[in-house]
Motif scaffolding. Sequence first.
Motif, PDB file in Angstrom:
ATOM      1  N   ALA A  44      69.880  36.730   4.812  1.00 44.71           N
ATOM      2  CA  ALA A  44      70.089  37.039   6.232  1.00 44.71           C
ATOM      3  C   ALA A  44      71.518  36.771   6.684  1.00 44.71           C
ATOM      4  O   ALA A  44      71.821  36.858   7.872  1.00 44.71           O
ATOM      5  CB  ALA A  44      69.117  36.227   7.076  1.00 44.71           C
ATOM      6  N   GLY A  45      72.393  36.415   5.752  1.00 46.58           N
ATOM      7  CA  GLY A  45      73.804  36.220   6.082  1.00 46.58           C
ATOM      8  C   GLY A  45      74.197  34.818   6.472  1.00 46.58           C
ATOM      9  O   GLY A  45      75.325  34.594   6.916  1.00 46.58           O
ATOM     10  N   THR A  94      67.682  30.823  -0.272  1.00 45.43           N
ATOM     11  CA  THR A  94      67.823  32.222  -0.673  1.00 45.43           C
ATOM     12  C   THR A  94      67.526  33.165   0.496  1.00 45.43           C
ATOM     13  O   THR A  94      68.216  34.169   0.680  1.00 45.43           O
ATOM     14  CB  THR A  94      66.881  32.561  -1.849  1.00 45.43           C
ATOM     15  OG1 THR A  94      65.517  32.445  -1.450  1.00 45.43           O
ATOM     16  CG2 THR A  94      67.137  31.649  -3.033  1.00 45.43           C
ATOM     17  N   GLU A  95      66.509  32.835   1.292  1.00 39.33           N
ATOM     18  CA  GLU A  95      66.162  33.690   2.416  1.00 39.33           C
ATOM     19  C   GLU A  95      67.242  33.655   3.504  1.00 39.33           C
ATOM     20  O   GLU A  95      67.564  34.680   4.107  1.00 39.33           O
ATOM     21  CB  GLU A  95      64.812  33.268   2.991  1.00 39.33           C
ATOM     22  CG  GLU A  95      63.622  33.662   2.127  1.00 39.33           C
ATOM     23  CD  GLU A  95      63.318  35.141   2.196  1.00 39.33           C
ATOM     24  OE1 GLU A  95      63.097  35.652   3.302  1.00 39.33           O
ATOM     25  OE2 GLU A  95      63.306  35.785   1.133  1.00 39.33           O
ATOM     26  N   LEU A  96      67.807  32.483   3.750  1.00 39.39           N
ATOM     27  CA  LEU A  96      68.917  32.399   4.692  1.00 39.39           C
ATOM     28  C   LEU A  96      70.114  33.187   4.177  1.00 39.39           C
ATOM     29  O   LEU A  96      70.785  33.897   4.937  1.00 39.39           O
ATOM     30  CB  LEU A  96      69.307  30.940   4.924  1.00 39.39           C
ATOM     31  CG  LEU A  96      68.378  30.117   5.821  1.00 39.39           C
ATOM     32  CD1 LEU A  96      68.750  28.635   5.763  1.00 39.39           C
ATOM     33  CD2 LEU A  96      68.428  30.612   7.267  1.00 39.39           C
ATOM     34  N   ASN A  98      59.054  32.234   6.430  1.00 37.85           N
ATOM     35  CA  ASN A  98      58.786  32.370   7.862  1.00 37.85           C
ATOM     36  C   ASN A  98      59.939  31.818   8.696  1.00 37.85           C
ATOM     37  O   ASN A  98      60.356  32.416   9.696  1.00 37.85           O
ATOM     38  CB  ASN A  98      57.481  31.641   8.191  1.00 37.85           C
ATOM     39  CG  ASN A  98      57.041  31.820   9.634  1.00 37.85           C
ATOM     40  OD1 ASN A  98      57.644  31.269  10.553  1.00 37.85           O
ATOM     41  ND2 ASN A  98      55.980  32.582   9.841  1.00 37.85           N
ATOM     42  N   LEU A  99      60.458  30.661   8.295  1.00 38.15           N
ATOM     43  CA  LEU A  99      61.477  29.984   9.100  1.00 38.15           C
ATOM     44  C   LEU A  99      62.847  30.626   8.988  1.00 38.15           C
ATOM     45  O   LEU A  99      63.602  30.668   9.966  1.00 38.15           O
ATOM     46  CB  LEU A  99      61.557  28.514   8.666  1.00 38.15           C
ATOM     47  CG  LEU A  99      62.607  27.638   9.357  1.00 38.15           C
ATOM     48  CD1 LEU A  99      62.396  27.602  10.868  1.00 38.15           C
ATOM     49  CD2 LEU A  99      62.578  26.223   8.775  1.00 38.15           C
ATOM     50  N   ALA A 100      63.202  31.143   7.808  1.00 41.57           N
ATOM     51  CA  ALA A 100      64.587  31.564   7.553  1.00 41.57           C
ATOM     52  C   ALA A 100      65.075  32.629   8.525  1.00 41.57           C
ATOM     53  O   ALA A 100      66.155  32.510   9.109  1.00 41.57           O
ATOM     54  CB  ALA A 100      64.715  32.057   6.112  1.00 41.57           C
ATOM     55  N   TRP A 101      64.304  33.691   8.719  1.00 40.00           N
ATOM     56  CA  TRP A 101      64.803  34.778   9.563  1.00 40.00           C
ATOM     57  C   TRP A 101      64.909  34.354  11.020  1.00 40.00           C
ATOM     58  O   TRP A 101      65.774  34.856  11.768  1.00 40.00           O
ATOM     59  CB  TRP A 101      63.945  36.029   9.399  1.00 40.00           C
ATOM     60  CG  TRP A 101      62.607  36.036  10.060  1.00 40.00           C
ATOM     61  CD1 TRP A 101      61.431  35.617   9.544  1.00 40.00           C
ATOM     62  CD2 TRP A 101      62.294  36.530  11.379  1.00 40.00           C
ATOM     63  NE1 TRP A 101      60.405  35.797  10.442  1.00 40.00           N
ATOM     64  CE2 TRP A 101      60.901  36.366  11.566  1.00 40.00           C
ATOM     65  CE3 TRP A 101      63.055  37.094  12.405  1.00 40.00           C
ATOM     66  CZ2 TRP A 101      60.269  36.738  12.743  1.00 40.00           C
ATOM     67  CZ3 TRP A 101      62.420  37.467  13.586  1.00 40.00           C
ATOM     68  CH2 TRP A 101      61.052  37.290  13.744  1.00 40.00           C
ATOM     69  N   LYS A 102      64.065  33.413  11.423  1.00 35.25           N
ATOM     70  CA  LYS A 102      64.115  32.938  12.803  1.00 35.25           C
ATOM     71  C   LYS A 102      65.352  32.068  13.034  1.00 35.25           C
ATOM     72  O   LYS A 102      66.016  32.182  14.075  1.00 35.25           O
ATOM     73  CB  LYS A 102      62.830  32.183  13.125  1.00 35.25           C
ATOM     74  CG  LYS A 102      61.596  33.080  13.043  1.00 35.25           C
ATOM     75  CD  LYS A 102      60.279  32.332  13.142  1.00 35.25           C
ATOM     76  CE  LYS A 102      59.101  33.282  12.981  1.00 35.25           C
ATOM     77  NZ  LYS A 102      57.794  32.608  13.025  1.00 35.25           N
ATOM     78  N   LEU A 103      65.663  31.207  12.073  1.00 35.20           N
ATOM     79  CA  LEU A 103      66.905  30.440  12.175  1.00 35.20           C
ATOM     80  C   LEU A 103      68.112  31.377  12.174  1.00 35.20           C
ATOM     81  O   LEU A 103      69.051  31.198  12.961  1.00 35.20           O
ATOM     82  CB  LEU A 103      67.015  29.458  11.009  1.00 35.20           C
ATOM     83  CG  LEU A 103      66.133  28.214  11.038  1.00 35.20           C
ATOM     84  CD1 LEU A 103      66.271  27.438   9.729  1.00 35.20           C
ATOM     85  CD2 LEU A 103      66.477  27.318  12.222  1.00 35.20           C
ATOM     86  N   ALA A 104      68.085  32.370  11.288  1.00 25.67           N
ATOM     87  CA  ALA A 104      69.205  33.306  11.214  1.00 25.67           C
ATOM     88  C   ALA A 104      69.387  34.057  12.524  1.00 25.67           C
ATOM     89  O   ALA A 104      70.519  34.295  12.974  1.00 25.67           O
ATOM     90  CB  ALA A 104      68.985  34.281  10.061  1.00 25.67           C
TER      91      ALA A 104
END
Length: 504
Positions: A27-28, A22-24, A318-324
């Motif tokens: 972030a698109g 959901t977080e990814l 924490n991880l999702a926005w950094k991967l995005a």
Amino acid sequence: MPEFDTDVIIVGAAPTGLTLATELGAAGVRPLVLDRLPRVREVPKAGGLGGQILQLLRYRGLIERFEAASGQPRPTPRFPFGGLHIDFTSLTEPPMQALRLPQPDLERLLADIGTELGADIRRGHEVIAVSQDPNAVIADVRGPDGPYRVTARYLVGCDGAHSAVRDMAGIEFPGLTYPEVNRLGQFTMPDSVTLRDDGDYDIPGVGRLPSGFTRTERGEFAIASYTPGDLGVYTNENDAGDYDDDVPMTVTEFRDSIRRVLGADVPLGEPTRLTRFTFHARHAQSYRDGRIFLAGDAAHLFPAPGVAVNAGMMDAVNLAWKLAADIAGWAPAGLLDTYHDERHLAGSRTLLHTQAQVALRRGHDPAAVALRDLFSELLVDQAPLHRMSALIAGCDVRYPMPGSGHHALAGTFAPDTIGVAELVRTARPVLVDFADRADLREAAGGWAHRVDLRTAPSDGRPADAALIRPDAQIAWAAGIDEAADTAVPSLRQALSHWFGAPMW
């Protein structure tokens, strides 16, 4: 560059993996979620949500949806801790709150949200091999229609305590397993049981049983109610034998355990939740190996109830926005490494208090009784009570930030006292100007394509401005009336560290 079938493969469709999806999606990024089970496991391993994730869901504008799925009032903030119950009701706003939502219902809701945001969720698809090179990660999958291969930029193992991804990546998982089995049941209140005005119970054939924990030579028994209409019962036994996690616990098995531990029968109503589990204290040495990441129970196991779901879902946030950011091509060097740095720190903090709980609950000699009595005395005062509430909720961690001379807010989870609820709903970073500081807004102008700028004048402001990351962590803050010659350079350093190079 290689051709990718998807940007991110998520292995495991339990709360951690679905939160990451959901977080990814917000972030698109459209991830692929693979789970070996053909359908949602109906055994509710967790009974709900608690801690910092509830505040994050409120910031995302999703809490009403979770409350509607629960359909139950919020339980009184009184939680088990090391064989005791800590009562946070005297706190005006206790950081530790809970929402009752059985894990199967939680997973279905998260899957709905993830699908709405573009995630491809495939059940009955087991990842049987993982490999990687400097440019890609490859997963071999056994699906209902036969084997196939998927390539991606990254793969995240959210596949639980017995993580195949962790094993295939060769990441060590040191720690220990405690020689005990815990059984937990939630029932409707039987007509023959009386819930007394003082919170204790009158049990036919047993007499008065105190609410909370009762220790015997054979283990630990606990009884409590969220409402007058429900009855929660718990047992803990040493060396009670192996069990198959895929075989649901029965009422008969639970009754037998109660009889062994308490030496008596307790009437039980209709079961609404039955589960058993073993306590572990394990922590992955690294949350990352190249293009492979771990989150949730694949990365950490805690020897106490009520914290694992919160910890895993916050890993995902924490991880999702950094991967995005990396997938979008603007992540600064080292951004992905901060996932391990920050969440391993948070995991260590959770291990600290859950292992302290082991010491509190397992002792039976006079010294252990004295320890529990003294601990209970300390929690009469507001300051230690608030500190314990924040500790259990997982919101007392302060992440390390680059540079020196940080404001007290830097590295902390943004409190709603600074009006963050409406600012991080879109999962984008935001610079909030509380003091109408044109110099700070101008300094951040080069990042306006990535960082939203908001002015929110406040006489009672805790800082002149705050830079808030997509995961609601404060990356930087300016002191009240801090001089431009210190505030502007430190702001630009924080913007570059977290959000890459400016447009000019």
